[in-house]
Design an enzyme around this catalytic site. Sequence first.
Site: not given
Length: 247
Positions: A55-57
């Site tokens: 997952t992204d930030r």
Amino acid sequence: MLMRRKNIKIEFRYDGSSYYGFQRQPNKITVQGEIEKVLRIVTKEEINLISAGRTDRGVHANHQVSNFYTSSNIPIEKYKYLLTRALPNDIDILSVEEVDENFNARHNAKMREYIYIISWEKNPFEARYCKFVKEKIVAEKLEKIFSDFIGVHDFKNFRLSDCVSKVTVREIYQIEVKYFGENKIKIYIKGSAFLKSQVRIMVGTALEIYYGRLLENHIRLMLNDFTKEYKKNLVEAEGLYLNKIEY
């Protein structure tokens, strides 16, 4: 005495607000980095997590699955306690079990589901957990726009430029838009796998069509026309959750 190598599967969830994404990065605090750090201390071995999603930030997870190999003699039933005690409160271990040595959390996953939450009632205490819009969204109208994504497509135009995946064809199984309480919707997106930021660009593009800022056929154009560069309409990370992994 040579210890038998074991393959350990862990299921967990996390609040991604304080992390630079899931994947380990040099000099950055990430979810993977925090878990591996604890496992290295506990097992006294170098640990590398293999995970179903990255997952992204700022993105959260209700359900994430990883596995790792270890020759440690720690009883399997003690891992959850040891991890829970040492990890920050925004990472929660759901289960730990020994699995077949060939199990791979990433490659064996058959389905990944993401949800995206949108609210039309501004609440500062929910700012890290949903996207705010000014007016109520008609779920049925938005779901119809999303229907163009269903099936097997080349999502080359639905990824960020730093995505390193060589294969960009993915299958979307189902997309549903449902009301959640009186002031929110949840967008459920099920697929085989996803490219970097693919879901956020899918949601952003669908919303631009919903609000009339893009033509109704824009999704179909992006899925079939690779002769030019399309603008990436990227929604905020805060509303996105990795929700479910199936094997």
